[in-house]
Design an enzyme around this catalytic site. Structure first.
Site, PDB file in Angstrom:
ATOM      1  N   ASP A 291       0.865  -1.183   0.000  1.00  0.00           N
ATOM      2  CA  ASP A 291       0.000   0.000   0.000  1.00  0.00           C
ATOM      3  C   ASP A 291       0.899   1.230   0.000  1.00  0.00           C
ATOM      4  O   ASP A 291       1.751   1.392   0.878  1.00  0.00           O
ATOM      5  CB  ASP A 291      -0.915   0.021   1.220  1.00  0.00           C
ATOM      6  CG  ASP A 291      -1.935   1.155   1.138  1.00  0.00           C
ATOM      7  OD1 ASP A 291      -3.015   0.912   0.572  1.00  0.00           O
ATOM      8  OD2 ASP A 291      -1.639   2.265   1.631  1.00  0.00           O
ATOM      9  N   ASN A 299      -2.358  12.481  -4.246  1.00  0.00           N
ATOM     10  CA  ASN A 299      -3.368  12.764  -5.268  1.00  0.00           C
ATOM     11  C   ASN A 299      -3.939  14.157  -5.097  1.00  0.00           C
ATOM     12  O   ASN A 299      -4.116  14.914  -6.058  1.00  0.00           O
ATOM     13  CB  ASN A 299      -4.492  11.731  -5.191  1.00  0.00           C
ATOM     14  CG  ASN A 299      -4.424  10.728  -6.334  1.00  0.00           C
ATOM     15  OD1 ASN A 299      -3.733  10.946  -7.314  1.00  0.00           O
ATOM     16  ND2 ASN A 299      -5.154   9.631  -6.202  1.00  0.00           N
ATOM     17  N   HIS A 304      -4.691  13.823 -10.076  1.00  0.00           N
ATOM     18  CA  HIS A 304      -4.869  12.398 -10.375  1.00  0.00           C
ATOM     19  C   HIS A 304      -3.925  11.898 -11.470  1.00  0.00           C
ATOM     20  O   HIS A 304      -3.555  10.723 -11.475  1.00  0.00           O
ATOM     21  CB  HIS A 304      -6.327  12.128 -10.768  1.00  0.00           C
ATOM     22  CG  HIS A 304      -7.277  12.222  -9.614  1.00  0.00           C
ATOM     23  ND1 HIS A 304      -7.365  11.263  -8.638  1.00  0.00           N
ATOM     24  CD2 HIS A 304      -8.179  13.195  -9.265  1.00  0.00           C
ATOM     25  CE1 HIS A 304      -8.282  11.607  -7.738  1.00  0.00           C
ATOM     26  NE2 HIS A 304      -8.788  12.785  -8.098  1.00  0.00           N
ATOM     27  N   ASP A 308      -1.732   8.642 -11.107  1.00  0.00           N
ATOM     28  CA  ASP A 308      -1.661   7.513 -12.049  1.00  0.00           C
ATOM     29  C   ASP A 308      -0.218   7.187 -12.407  1.00  0.00           C
ATOM     30  O   ASP A 308       0.161   6.012 -12.524  1.00  0.00           O
ATOM     31  CB  ASP A 308      -2.439   7.863 -13.326  1.00  0.00           C
ATOM     32  CG  ASP A 308      -3.944   7.886 -13.101  1.00  0.00           C
ATOM     33  OD1 ASP A 308      -4.393   7.408 -12.037  1.00  0.00           O
ATOM     34  OD2 ASP A 308      -4.666   8.381 -13.996  1.00  0.00           O
ATOM     35  N   GLU A 335      -4.660   2.046  -4.363  1.00  0.00           N
ATOM     36  CA  GLU A 335      -3.206   2.043  -4.308  1.00  0.00           C
ATOM     37  C   GLU A 335      -2.661   0.765  -3.695  1.00  0.00           C
ATOM     38  O   GLU A 335      -1.468   0.696  -3.347  1.00  0.00           O
ATOM     39  CB  GLU A 335      -2.708   3.261  -3.511  1.00  0.00           C
ATOM     40  CG  GLU A 335      -3.039   3.249  -2.036  1.00  0.00           C
ATOM     41  CD  GLU A 335      -4.404   3.860  -1.721  1.00  0.00           C
ATOM     42  OE1 GLU A 335      -4.595   4.281  -0.573  1.00  0.00           O
ATOM     43  OE2 GLU A 335      -5.264   3.938  -2.622  1.00  0.00           O
TER      44      GLU A 335
END
Length: 424
Positions: A291, A299, A304, A308, A335
């Site tokens: 994680d 983010n 975003h 990504d 994530e």
């Protein structure tokens, strides 16, 4: 003329009549005693009889097709004209043999009407052979435009039990079959992998020699010629496009679109089979849960698109570290990522987890707000690595690795935590 001479003439007349009319001599003429002065005449009649017997035997042999029969001696003038006829028959036979070998330039000019018929026959055979070759060439051009097809003759009870009688151009190219010049020629033995296909018409999917093209192959009985009746027609329909499309659909269904690793559904399917393999062999099965730390903050701060990029960067690191064919890497959600390592003990799984953590921390990601700065991510990792038991199903292992992950978060993040499976 004395009475004895008159009787002798009568007996000679009977002998001549028997020669001319092919009648048996009367019994009383066989042992008749001629006067001595008649001996030369009687001997001439005997020679005539011998000549006629030789002539008849010679004619009989020729009429029965024995054109190589030995002719009577030259002194037998009766057979002289037949000797010329015999020579003509022998030459005619040689000319006929030339025609059977494809030499249609043979012509007769010494047998009257028969010569005309023979010459016409030679012309017709030449025309029909050219016509047949032309038809074969036309068929070949048509067949070469089709999907691969080939004709196979089977020979029960022998080694190399299949022989290819014909293959069109595409079959020759795709399956490496020997090229041929006529439809009737033998070409090659059937490749072993194709030879194992069923012969009952069941469609089977099969690749070519380089696995470049895929075909749906069916076989059906096909009487090729009267000499090759035990034959099969193999029809190969090119399904390469369908296979590639199906593979893309399957890949899309099993792959996370952003990171190009497996998705959760594909992971659970693949990992279950390998977990069962470790269960059957009593080998360790390691699960690692990952994680990204503070990913939501990342983010919210950078957007975003940057998020990504972070996910793809981390997925690339996982794929490089876990590169064995049996390693299963997947995005588990958001994530979170998961890795299954069959036949891998816990200490090795921990080392690999540490390797991932270090590589991510050392990988700079350009700051989208300031190109002169880099962002460095960290990751928390939970590991478990039992030897599978029936009461340890895969979801239990994943849950335990998830617990280890949350402990890594609680202990300060950016670390690897290992938890044994709970007993009882």
């Amino acid at each position: 003329m004395t009475k004895d001479h008159e009787s002798a003439l009568q007996h000679l007349a009977l002998i001549l009549d028997s020669l001319l009319e092919n009648k048996p001599l009367p019994a009383e003429s066989i042992d008749y005693a001629y006067p001595p002065e008649w001996t030369p005449l009687v001997d001439s009649c005997q020679r005539l009889q011998n000549a006629i017997d030789e002539f008849n035997a010679y004619v009989l042999a020729l009429s029965q097709g024995n054109i190589d029969v030995e002719a009577p001696p030259r002194k037998n003038y009766l057979a002289s004209s037949l000797k010329h006829f015999q020579a003509q028959l022998q030459h005619l036979t040689w000319q006929a043999e030339c025609i059977t070998q494809g030499n249609y330039n043979q012509k007769l000019d010494f047998m009257g009407t028969f010569s005309e018929v023979f010459n016409t026959m030679a012309l017709q055979l030449e025309f029909r052979e050219k016509q047949l070759i032309s038809q074969q060439d036309s068929m070949k051009r048509v067949f070469d435009k089709l999907d691969p097809i080939f004709i196979v003759e089977t020979h029960a009870g022998t080694n190399n039990a299949e022989t290819i009688l014909y293959a069109n151009q595409l079959a020759q190219e795709r399956f490496h079959l020997q090229e041929q010049t006529h439809l009737m020629e033998y070409s090659a033995t059937l490749p072993q992998d194709i030879a194992q296909l069923p012969r009952d018409g069941t469609p089977m999917e099969f690749p070519d020699a380089e696995n470049t093209y895929w075909y749906r192959i069916t076989s059906s009985y096909f009487p090729w010629t009267t000499h090759h009746e035990n034959t099969l027609l193999f029809q190969c329909v090119d399904i390469t496009t369908q296979k590639r499309h199906a593979a893309k659909l399957e890949q899309a269904a099993n792959t996370d679109e952003l990171t190009k690793v497996l998705n959760r559904r594909a992971f659970e399917f693949s990992a279950t089979h390998l977990w069962e393999a470790c269960l059957n062999t009593s080998k360790p099965f390691s699960v690692l849960m990952f994680d990204l730390d503070y990913f939501k903050r990342c983010n919210d701060t950078y957007g975003h698109q940057f998020g990504d990029l972070c996910l793809k960067t981390f997925a690339d690191i996982l794929k490089k570290v876990f590169s064995r064919s049996s390693d299963i890497v997947a995005r588990y959600g958001g994530e979170e990522f998961v890795v299954a390592l069959p036949f891998t003990p816990g200490d090795m799984a921990i080392l690999l987890g540490e390797k991932v953590r270090e590589r991510l921390q050392e990988t700079p990601i350009p700051d989208p707000c300031d190109n002169s700065l880099d962002v460095h991510l960290t990751v928390s990792i939970g590991v478990t690595s039992p030897i599978p038991e029936p009461h340890y199903p895969l979801n239990t292992l994943i849950a335990r690795a998830d617990q280890a992950l949350y402990k890594a978060k609680e202990d300060g993040r950016n670390r690897v935590v290992f938890l044994e499976m709970e007993t009882g």
